[in-house]
Design a protein around this motif. Structure first.
Motif, PDB file in Angstrom:
ATOM      1  N   GLY B  32      69.485   8.652  60.343  1.00 23.61           N
ATOM      2  CA  GLY B  32      68.029   8.624  59.487  1.00 23.61           C
ATOM      3  C   GLY B  32      68.210   8.983  58.253  1.00 23.61           C
ATOM      4  O   GLY B  32      67.706   8.594  57.612  1.00 23.61           O
ATOM      5  N   GLU B  33      69.572   9.476  58.289  1.00 25.59           N
ATOM      6  CA  GLU B  33      70.158  10.076  55.970  1.00 25.59           C
ATOM      7  C   GLU B  33      70.579   9.350  55.337  1.00 25.59           C
ATOM      8  O   GLU B  33      71.347   8.500  56.273  1.00 25.59           O
ATOM      9  CB  GLU B  33      70.111  11.490  56.563  1.00 25.59           C
ATOM     10  N   SER B  34      70.169   8.933  54.424  1.00 26.82           N
ATOM     11  CA  SER B  34      71.708   8.175  53.523  1.00 26.82           C
ATOM     12  C   SER B  34      71.933   9.006  52.177  1.00 26.82           C
ATOM     13  O   SER B  34      70.787   9.485  52.006  1.00 26.82           O
ATOM     14  CB  SER B  34      70.041   6.999  53.390  1.00 26.82           C
ATOM     15  N   TRP B  35      72.882   9.361  52.480  1.00 30.15           N
ATOM     16  CA  TRP B  35      73.783  10.479  51.306  1.00 30.15           C
ATOM     17  C   TRP B  35      74.407   9.665  50.567  1.00 30.15           C
ATOM     18  O   TRP B  35      74.588   8.415  49.747  1.00 30.15           O
ATOM     19  CB  TRP B  35      74.606  10.920  51.948  1.00 30.15           C
ATOM     20  N   GLY B  36      73.454   9.911  48.810  1.00 32.50           N
ATOM     21  CA  GLY B  36      74.666   9.279  47.607  1.00 32.50           C
ATOM     22  C   GLY B  36      75.255  10.480  47.302  1.00 32.50           C
ATOM     23  O   GLY B  36      75.373  11.835  47.035  1.00 32.50           O
ATOM     24  N   ILE B  37      77.331  10.572  46.662  1.00 37.88           N
ATOM     25  CA  ILE B  37      77.309  11.341  46.639  1.00 37.88           C
ATOM     26  C   ILE B  37      77.388  10.803  44.323  1.00 37.88           C
ATOM     27  O   ILE B  37      78.006   9.622  44.681  1.00 37.88           O
ATOM     28  CB  ILE B  37      78.787  11.127  46.572  1.00 37.88           C
ATOM     29  N   ASP B 160      78.387  -3.739  61.576  1.00 37.10           N
ATOM     30  CA  ASP B 160      77.082  -2.640  62.388  1.00 37.10           C
ATOM     31  C   ASP B 160      77.700  -1.397  62.697  1.00 37.10           C
ATOM     32  O   ASP B 160      77.489  -1.342  63.999  1.00 37.10           O
ATOM     33  CB  ASP B 160      76.610  -3.981  63.557  1.00 37.10           C
ATOM     34  N   PRO B 161      78.158  -0.142  61.944  1.00 37.73           N
ATOM     35  CA  PRO B 161      78.694   0.322  61.940  1.00 37.73           C
ATOM     36  C   PRO B 161      76.947   1.596  62.287  1.00 37.73           C
ATOM     37  O   PRO B 161      76.603   1.576  61.201  1.00 37.73           O
ATOM     38  CB  PRO B 161      79.611   1.095  61.521  1.00 37.73           C
ATOM     39  N   ALA B 162      77.528   2.597  62.543  1.00 37.75           N
ATOM     40  CA  ALA B 162      76.421   4.008  62.604  1.00 37.75           C
ATOM     41  C   ALA B 162      76.529   4.220  61.155  1.00 37.75           C
ATOM     42  O   ALA B 162      75.637   5.124  60.934  1.00 37.75           O
ATOM     43  CB  ALA B 162      76.294   4.970  63.827  1.00 37.75           C
ATOM     44  N   VAL B 163      77.719   4.719  60.927  1.00 39.37           N
ATOM     45  CA  VAL B 163      77.759   5.183  59.522  1.00 39.37           C
ATOM     46  C   VAL B 163      78.680   4.546  58.539  1.00 39.37           C
ATOM     47  O   VAL B 163      79.367   3.570  59.335  1.00 39.37           O
ATOM     48  CB  VAL B 163      78.839   6.764  59.343  1.00 39.37           C
ATOM     49  N   MET B 164      77.732   4.293  57.511  1.00 36.66           N
ATOM     50  CA  MET B 164      78.333   3.195  56.657  1.00 36.66           C
ATOM     51  C   MET B 164      78.396   4.147  55.711  1.00 36.66           C
ATOM     52  O   MET B 164      77.430   4.411  54.847  1.00 36.66           O
ATOM     53  CB  MET B 164      76.896   2.319  56.546  1.00 36.66           C
ATOM     54  N   LEU B 165      79.786   3.765  55.304  1.00 30.50           N
ATOM     55  CA  LEU B 165      80.179   4.491  54.103  1.00 30.50           C
ATOM     56  C   LEU B 165      80.406   3.494  52.384  1.00 30.50           C
ATOM     57  O   LEU B 165      80.648   1.685  52.849  1.00 30.50           O
ATOM     58  CB  LEU B 165      81.718   4.887  53.810  1.00 30.50           C
ATOM     59  N   ARG B 194      71.455   5.118  62.408  1.00 25.34           N
ATOM     60  CA  ARG B 194      72.394   5.145  61.866  1.00 25.34           C
ATOM     61  C   ARG B 194      72.184   5.787  60.437  1.00 25.34           C
ATOM     62  O   ARG B 194      71.035   6.784  59.900  1.00 25.34           O
ATOM     63  CB  ARG B 194      72.724   3.895  61.194  1.00 25.34           C
ATOM     64  N   ALA B 195      73.561   5.951  59.819  1.00 30.64           N
ATOM     65  CA  ALA B 195      73.636   6.878  58.492  1.00 30.64           C
ATOM     66  C   ALA B 195      74.240   5.857  57.466  1.00 30.64           C
ATOM     67  O   ALA B 195      75.071   4.926  57.719  1.00 30.64           O
ATOM     68  CB  ALA B 195      73.697   8.356  59.034  1.00 30.64           C
ATOM     69  N   ALA B 196      74.139   6.823  56.114  1.00 30.18           N
ATOM     70  CA  ALA B 196      74.612   6.013  55.080  1.00 30.18           C
ATOM     71  C   ALA B 196      75.111   6.688  54.179  1.00 30.18           C
ATOM     72  O   ALA B 196      74.419   8.058  53.895  1.00 30.18           O
ATOM     73  CB  ALA B 196      73.617   4.391  54.369  1.00 30.18           C
ATOM     74  N   TYR B 209      66.521   5.823  46.907  1.00 28.83           N
ATOM     75  CA  TYR B 209      66.951   5.059  48.674  1.00 28.83           C
ATOM     76  C   TYR B 209      67.805   6.037  49.035  1.00 28.83           C
ATOM     77  O   TYR B 209      68.543   6.289  50.056  1.00 28.83           O
ATOM     78  CB  TYR B 209      68.066   4.205  48.250  1.00 28.83           C
ATOM     79  N   CYS B 210      68.381   7.030  48.263  1.00 27.95           N
ATOM     80  CA  CYS B 210      68.873   8.761  49.317  1.00 27.95           C
ATOM     81  C   CYS B 210      67.665   9.284  49.656  1.00 27.95           C
ATOM     82  O   CYS B 210      67.356  10.324  48.890  1.00 27.95           O
ATOM     83  CB  CYS B 210      70.054   9.143  48.475  1.00 27.95           C
ATOM     84  N   SER B 211      67.893  10.535  50.870  1.00 32.75           N
ATOM     85  CA  SER B 211      67.294  11.172  50.472  1.00 32.75           C
ATOM     86  C   SER B 211      67.656  12.572  50.891  1.00 32.75           C
ATOM     87  O   SER B 211      67.803  13.816  50.918  1.00 32.75           O
ATOM     88  CB  SER B 211      66.766  10.665  52.773  1.00 32.75           C
ATOM     89  N   HIS B 212      69.356  12.855  51.246  1.00 33.35           N
ATOM     90  CA  HIS B 212      70.347  13.716  50.769  1.00 33.35           C
ATOM     91  C   HIS B 212      70.816  13.240  49.188  1.00 33.35           C
ATOM     92  O   HIS B 212      71.541  11.989  49.274  1.00 33.35           O
ATOM     93  CB  HIS B 212      70.404  13.956  51.615  1.00 33.35           C
ATOM     94  N   ILE B 213      71.581  14.196  48.660  1.00 32.37           N
ATOM     95  CA  ILE B 213      72.407  14.040  47.354  1.00 32.37           C
ATOM     96  C   ILE B 213      73.526  15.113  47.902  1.00 32.37           C
ATOM     97  O   ILE B 213      73.719  16.131  48.017  1.00 32.37           O
ATOM     98  CB  ILE B 213      72.228  14.050  46.217  1.00 32.37           C
ATOM     99  N   LEU B 214      75.162  14.260  47.282  1.00 29.65           N
ATOM    100  CA  LEU B 214      76.554  15.997  47.361  1.00 29.65           C
ATOM    101  C   LEU B 214      76.647  15.333  45.798  1.00 29.65           C
ATOM    102  O   LEU B 214      76.771  14.276  45.100  1.00 29.65           O
ATOM    103  CB  LEU B 214      76.939  15.386  47.918  1.00 29.65           C
TER     104      LEU B 214
END
Lengths: 321, 266
Positions: B32-37, B160-165, B194-196, B209-214
């Motif tokens: 449920g999280e989507s991370w932006g780098i 269709d992976p659970a983790v999309m990079l 899933r997560a991205a 679009y991102c819930s979290h940031i790195l």
């Protein structure tokens, strides 16, 4: 590209082309044209002991080169790669030539050239492997340089060697089937190989997307690519030891078949094997009848057909870009 | 509701030559999280994504996929749970777009298996939702840059992976297609388990679009957290080494490079 039904029709046509080409090769020769079933006793012996074994050798050689070409193109990710590009035919030629010059009559020439081919394969394998991950560039550069090294050795031997062996050596370098013969039994393992690789064709499709993409899609690419390299080399080595370095079959046939049936290896591999086989049978039939009773090395014909065709395809590819 | 991390970095140190990308990075990416780098050019966003995909080793620490260290998994097992859109995709062999997308099913099929009707349906569906439905039979060699980008994305959706990079998913795309791709990622992250994780240059796409940031500062330092906390003008200015401003028109907050008024008066 053609639709699925048209592609199936092409595969069927290729399947029929193989016995048709064998029939033609069996009935045509320097003694004229005869239907095999109308031949007298002498004609039947010519057919069964001379023409058919040679035609079968041509069939197998063509199929081997075509499959090896497909594999090499996946390996180097280049639709214009050729089975000899990594120096294998050079090793085979250098060994055969050395055998001829040193008078090693007790070692059959095919065995010598196979040993030379495999030595070249091992040299390139060891030098190109390095310690890092799979690198197409390193493999290609190593192969091309090793090929140049063999070329220099061959020239040296041709320059120093006796003139008597020159002619037979030139025939070998062009690719010649006049001393080749093969029993029909060998078609069984060849067909089995094509079948197995066809069934595993999906993996080849993934690998042709490149090392990174193939890893991401679940292939351990380093191991797979080396397997393909060794398999392609083995097949080319067999072809070369049967008939010398016949050019352009391993390059043109896969390329043409890609245009007809697409790049899915489950269709491409059987199509290339069938077409490559039938093509070389017909080319060799031409080579031995065109100026009969003189025989041309078949490599002259494949090159005469292959060079303009290759340039045409290259021109077409450049326009597409 | 499970909170176990889909992808986890534990004390990961990574460098590129002599340049440190991150030191002792700890990251928990949950469903449920989507991370932006975010980070300047050359900060190592791509290298970090590649390490998370197991395509290259880390100097120290480990990356875990659903609690199992990546090193203990076969590539095939990884590919069933994790997929990546690389920064560049090139196609060198003729194949139709549908065939190309269909290759994404590879890790889900047995080595001798063939694609079934269901797999073809997934490929068609992925092409549809990225606006490539009219191009299913077109050769992948005849596509524009943006179409190739979407085709590569379609292949990932088919996998269709659970983790999309995603390495710069908006590359080569016009605004409407950027949104088309990111909407689909957002939909998948929020509907399924899933997560991205995506490397982005567009701060505003990250804030949408991102819930979290790195953030990777390019010297081994990093900062990670919820988008709301991390995205602020001062931190972004430090990150990129140029003055960033927050522009707020009451409806939307947008980060922009501060105008310096040098010859742009007209």
């Amino acid at each position: 590209m053609l639709s699925g039904n048209a592609q199936r029709l092409i595969l069927l046509a290729l399947l029929l082309a193989v016995p048709a080409s064998l029939l033609l090769a069996a009935s045509l020769g320097s003694s004229g044209f005869t239907w095999p079933w109308q031949a007298d006793e002498a004609g039947r012996r010519i057919l069964l002991e001379l023409r058919l074994p040679r035609a079968l050798a041509a069939l197998a050689t063509g199929a081997l080169l075509a499959i090896a070409g497909c594999l090499m193109q996946v390996l180097l990710r280049n639709p214009l790669a050729d089975p000899y590009i990594l120096g294998l035919s050079g090793g085979a030629a250098a060994f055969s030539l050395a055998g001829l010059m040193l008078g090693l009559a007790w070692v059959p020439l095919p065995v010598l050239s196979f040993l030379g081919a495999m030595l070249s394969v091992v040299v390139v394998f060891v030098l190109a492997r390095g310690s890092g991950p799979w690198s197409t560039t390193r493999l290609l550069l190593t192969g091309v340089v090793v090929a140049a090294g063999w070329g220099a050795l061959i020239s040296l031997m041709l320059a120093l060697g006796p003139d008597a062996s020159l002619r037979s050596m030139l025939y070998w370098l062009m690719g010649d089937l006049s001393h080749a013969s093969l029993s029909a039994v060998w078609l069984v393992p060849l067909a089995a190989l094509v079948l197995i690789m066809t069934l595993r064709g999906r993996t080849l499709n993934v690998l042709s997307a490149g090392a990174t993409q193939a890893s991401l899609l679940g292939e351990s690419t380093g191991a797979r690519f080396w397997e393909i390299y060794l398999l392609a080399s083995l097949l080319t080595g067999l072809a070369v030891s049967m008939a010398g370095a016949i050019g352009f079959v391993g390059l043109i046939v896969p390329h043409l078949m890609r245009l007809l049936v697409g790049s899915d290896h489950r269709r491409l591999l059987p199509a290339a094997a069938l077409f490559g086989g039938a093509f070389l049978v017909l080319a060799d039939t031409l080579a031995r009848t065109l100026f009969a009773p003189r025989q041309l090395p078949v490599g002259v014909l494949t090159a005469l057909i292959g060079v303009p065709l290759f340039l045409l395809l290259l021109h077409r590819a450049a326009r597409l870009r | 509701m499970t909170t176990a991390a889909l992808l986890e970095a534990r004390g990961v140190s990574l460098s590129m030559g002599s340049v440190a990308i991150c030191r002792a990075l700890d990251l928990n990416v949950r469903a449920g999280e989507s991370w932006g780098i975010l980070g300047p050019n050359g900060a190592g966003k791509t290298t970090l994504l590649r390490a998370m995909a197991g395509l290259q080793p880390v100097d120290r620490g480990e990356v875990r996929l659903s609690t199992t260290p990546l090193g203990q998994l076969k590539r095939r097992q990884v590919a069933r749970q994790l997929g990546m859109l690389p920064q560049h995709t090139d196609f060198v062999f003729e194949a139709s777009c549908e065939e190309t997308a269909l290759v994404g099913r590879h890790p889900h099929l047995g080595p001798w298996g063939r694609e079934r009707q269901e797999d073809r349906r997934l490929a068609r569906q992925a092409l549809d939702c990225l606006g490539l439905d009219g191009l299913a039979d077109r050769s992948c060699m005849q596509l524009s840059g943006g179409e190739k980008r979407r085709l590569a994305m379609a292949r990932l959706l088919v996998q269709d992976p659970a983790v999309m990079l995603l390495d710069e998913p908006s590359n080569h795309l016009d605004p409407s297609h950027q949104i088309m791709i990111l909407d689909e990622v957002y939909r998948r992250v929020h509907q399924g388990q899933r997560a991205a994780i995506m490397a982005l240059h567009e701060i505003n796409l990250a804030s949408c679009y991102c819930s979290h940031i790195l953030m990777l500062f390019g010297d081994g330092q990093w900062e990670a957290g919820p988008t709301q906390e991390l995205l602020e003008a001062r931190r972004l200015s430090r990150l990129y080494g140029c003055t960033m401003r927050l522009v707020d028109d009451g409806e939307q907050r947008v980060f922009a490079v501060a105008a310096r008024g040098r010859g742009h008066d007209g």
